[in-house]
Design an enzyme around this catalytic site. Structure first.
Site, PDB file in Angstrom:
ATOM      1  N   ARG A  37       0.831  -1.211   0.000  1.00 31.74           N
ATOM      2  CA  ARG A  37       0.000   0.000   0.000  1.00 31.74           C
ATOM      3  C   ARG A  37       0.867   1.264   0.000  1.00 31.74           C
ATOM      4  O   ARG A  37       0.515   2.272  -0.619  1.00 31.74           O
ATOM      5  CB  ARG A  37      -0.944  -0.014   1.210  1.00 31.74           C
ATOM      6  N   HIS A  41       0.499   4.294  -2.613  1.00 28.65           N
ATOM      7  CA  HIS A  41       0.180   5.679  -2.218  1.00 28.65           C
ATOM      8  C   HIS A  41       1.312   6.650  -2.536  1.00 28.65           C
ATOM      9  O   HIS A  41       1.062   7.834  -2.753  1.00 28.65           O
ATOM     10  CB  HIS A  41      -0.186   5.742  -0.738  1.00 28.65           C
ATOM     11  N   HIS A 166      -6.615  -5.453  -3.692  1.00 24.41           N
ATOM     12  CA  HIS A 166      -7.381  -5.639  -2.453  1.00 24.41           C
ATOM     13  C   HIS A 166      -7.633  -7.111  -2.147  1.00 24.41           C
ATOM     14  O   HIS A 166      -8.334  -7.418  -1.189  1.00 24.41           O
ATOM     15  CB  HIS A 166      -8.694  -4.841  -2.512  1.00 24.41           C
ATOM     16  N   TRP A 182     -10.767  -8.275   2.617  1.00 22.46           N
ATOM     17  CA  TRP A 182     -11.572  -8.514   1.412  1.00 22.46           C
ATOM     18  C   TRP A 182     -11.698  -9.997   1.097  1.00 22.46           C
ATOM     19  O   TRP A 182     -12.616 -10.412   0.414  1.00 22.46           O
ATOM     20  CB  TRP A 182     -10.938  -7.822   0.211  1.00 22.46           C
ATOM     21  N   ASP A 226     -14.929  -0.505  -4.392  1.00 24.56           N
ATOM     22  CA  ASP A 226     -14.777  -1.880  -4.890  1.00 24.56           C
ATOM     23  C   ASP A 226     -16.085  -2.315  -5.563  1.00 24.56           C
ATOM     24  O   ASP A 226     -16.065  -2.923  -6.648  1.00 24.56           O
ATOM     25  CB  ASP A 226     -14.458  -2.858  -3.749  1.00 24.56           C
TER      26      ASP A 226
HETATM   27  C1  HEM Z   1     -10.411   3.303  -5.685  1.00 27.29           C
HETATM   28  C2  HEM Z   1      -9.186   2.933  -5.337  1.00 27.29           C
HETATM   29  C3  HEM Z   1      -8.788   2.551  -3.945  1.00 27.29           C
HETATM   30  C4  HEM Z   1      -9.343   2.902  -2.747  1.00 27.29           C
HETATM   31  C5  HEM Z   1     -10.523   3.840  -2.484  1.00 27.29           C
HETATM   32  C6  HEM Z   1      -8.594   2.213  -1.718  1.00 27.29           C
HETATM   33  C7  HEM Z   1      -8.849   2.311  -0.357  1.00 27.29           C
HETATM   34  C8  HEM Z   1      -8.267   1.541   0.616  1.00 27.29           C
HETATM   35  C9  HEM Z   1      -8.605   1.565   2.000  1.00 27.29           C
HETATM   36  C10 HEM Z   1      -9.664   2.448   2.638  1.00 27.29           C
HETATM   37  C11 HEM Z   1      -7.808   0.663   2.635  1.00 27.29           C
HETATM   38  C12 HEM Z   1      -7.768   0.346   4.110  1.00 27.29           C
HETATM   39  C13 HEM Z   1      -6.652   1.124   4.802  1.00 27.29           C
HETATM   40  C14 HEM Z   1      -6.570   0.796   6.269  1.00 27.29           C
HETATM   41  O1  HEM Z   1      -7.567   1.009   6.974  1.00 27.29           O
HETATM   42  O2  HEM Z   1      -5.502   0.345   6.711  1.00 27.29           O
HETATM   43  C15 HEM Z   1      -6.979   0.054   1.632  1.00 27.29           C
HETATM   44  C16 HEM Z   1      -6.044  -0.924   1.887  1.00 27.29           C
HETATM   45  C17 HEM Z   1      -5.215  -1.454   0.931  1.00 27.29           C
HETATM   46  N1  HEM Z   1      -5.099  -1.053  -0.382  1.00 27.29           N
HETATM   47 FE1  HEM Z   1      -6.401   0.144  -1.356  1.00 27.29          FE
HETATM   48  N2  HEM Z   1      -7.606   1.468  -2.301  1.00 27.29           N
HETATM   49  C18 HEM Z   1      -7.669   1.656  -3.658  1.00 27.29           C
HETATM   50  C19 HEM Z   1      -6.815   1.121  -4.597  1.00 27.29           C
HETATM   51  C20 HEM Z   1      -5.714   0.345  -4.323  1.00 27.29           C
HETATM   52  C21 HEM Z   1      -4.680   0.007  -5.264  1.00 27.29           C
HETATM   53  C22 HEM Z   1      -4.639   0.479  -6.717  1.00 27.29           C
HETATM   54  C23 HEM Z   1      -3.776  -0.764  -4.604  1.00 27.29           C
HETATM   55  C24 HEM Z   1      -2.479  -1.367  -5.092  1.00 27.29           C
HETATM   56  C25 HEM Z   1      -2.173  -1.567  -6.348  1.00 27.29           C
HETATM   57  C26 HEM Z   1      -4.257  -0.908  -3.233  1.00 27.29           C
HETATM   58  C27 HEM Z   1      -3.645  -1.661  -2.261  1.00 27.29           C
HETATM   59  C28 HEM Z   1      -4.108  -1.784  -0.959  1.00 27.29           C
HETATM   60  C29 HEM Z   1      -3.564  -2.729   0.001  1.00 27.29           C
HETATM   61  C30 HEM Z   1      -2.474  -3.757  -0.255  1.00 27.29           C
HETATM   62  C31 HEM Z   1      -4.278  -2.508   1.196  1.00 27.29           C
HETATM   63  C32 HEM Z   1      -4.110  -3.263   2.512  1.00 27.29           C
HETATM   64  C33 HEM Z   1      -3.205  -2.512   3.448  1.00 27.29           C
HETATM   65  C34 HEM Z   1      -3.041  -3.192   4.787  1.00 27.29           C
HETATM   66  O3  HEM Z   1      -3.363  -4.374   4.931  1.00 27.29           O
HETATM   67  O4  HEM Z   1      -2.555  -2.521   5.682  1.00 27.29           O
HETATM   68  N3  HEM Z   1      -5.417  -0.196  -3.106  1.00 27.29           N
HETATM   69  N4  HEM Z   1      -7.265   0.605   0.407  1.00 27.29           N
END
Ligand code: HEM
Length: 270
Positions: A37, A41, A166, A182, A226
């Site tokens: 992540r 970001h 995700h 997820w 999602d």
């Molecule tokens: C519309 C696009 C996206 C939105 C709104 C979004 C939003 C989020 C949110 C709200 C979380 C939870 C954060 C937390 O509470 O720790 C998350 C986690 C995560 N996102 Fe996304 N995300 C998006 C796209 C992506 C993309 C493009 C990637 C990578 C290519 C990604 C990879 C991840 C990963 C790996 C996590 C897990 C992090 C953890 O376990 O600490 N996301 N995302």
């Protein structure tokens, strides 16, 4: 510092990154999802019209960007990588963070990303991109289009492939406000995200928190962004990737490489 850093040196960094992932009492036992992540970001601030933002510069080192609410929790990932930066001082943060994201994907069973170095670190807080560029999970389809297609320049297919990340990790109440994983295999990179999206019955979670969806057992979650992938023009690719893991891996690898290369200018003086 010469840019002719030998591959062996990168391999040593890769090995140290892999060693830093396992952590029994953290989340699902691994820092790999949160490190992935961080790479996203750091890169996902790119604006193709303004030609700014992106991974080159590692501006999340500065307070303005680190404290963007969208980046809450990423201090964990930066902290995990800090001793590796201290040991291999020649690598830039910008290269280390993106490399670590690629290593995380592969370590979790995902595709190999042909990462290339050469990013430099910017040293001025004024170089941080505007706050608020990263996507808001509480919004819908138009927002996903605005962020990925209009601002960053991805295609519909690349957008669906990228959000398939995700399949790993989870939401944390104290970071984003959302809660839960997820998939049932949050440290295994696969096409489970698309399978769950299509096969579970998703209903709005009734709780004192932001709008999110849950499966019948209440174990798994989906963000509104999602769920937007079930709509046109995204849905055909969700169906494709749910059926064809190989195709997902190929498309994800290409789209993720494009993401971490956005705005990377190996010739520019920083
Ligand atoms: C519309 C696009 C996206 C939105 C709104 C979004 C939003 C989020 C949110 C709200 C979380 C939870 C954060 C937390 O509470 O720790 C998350 C986690 C995560 N996102 Fe996304 N995300 C998006 C796209 C992506 C993309 C493009 C990637 C990578 C290519 C990604 C990879 C991840 C990963 C790996 C996590 C897990 C992090 C953890 O376990 O600490 N996301 N995302």
């Amino acid at each position: 510092m010469s840019t002719e850093v030998s591959t062996d040196k990168y391999n040593a960094v890769r090995q140290d990154i892999i060693k830093a992932f396992p952590k029994e009492d953290y989340d699902d036992g691994s820092f790999a999802p949160v490190v992935l992540r961080l790479a996203w970001h750091a890169s996902g601030t790119y604006d193709k019209n303004h030609k700014d933002g992106g991974s080159d510069g590692a501006t999340m080192r500065f307070k303005a960007e680190a404290e963007d609410s969208a980046n809450a929790g990423l201090e964990v990932a930066r902290g995990v990588l800090e001793p590796i930066k201290a040991k291999h001082q020649w690598i830039t943060y910008a290269d280390l963070w993106t490399l670590a994201g690629c290593v995380a994907i592969e370590h979790m069973g995902g595709p190999h990303i042909p990462w290339a170095g050469g990013r430099r670190d910017k040293n001025n807080e004024m170089d941080c991109p505007p706050i608020g560029r990263l996507p808001d999970g509480a919004l819908g389809k138009d927002h996903v289009i605005d962020v990925f297609i209009t601002r960053m320049g991805f295609t519909v297919q690349e957008t669906v492939a990228l959000i398939g990340a995700h399949t790993v990790g989870r939401c944390h109440r104290d970071r984003s406000g959302f809660e839960g994983p997820w998939t049932e295999t949050p440290t295994r990179f696969s096409n489970q995200f698309y399978k769950q999206l299509l096969t579970q019955t998703w209903t709005e979670k009734k709780w004192d928190g932001p709008r999110q969806f849950e499966d019948e057992d209440g174990d798994l979650m989906m963000l509104p962004t999602d769920m937007a992938l079930l709509e046109e023009p995204f849905r055909p690719y969700v169906e494709l990737y749910a059926k064809d893991k190989q195709k997902f891996f190929e498309d994800f690898a290409a789209a993720f490489l494009k993401l971490i290369e956005l705005g990377v200018n190996r010739r520019a003086r920083l």
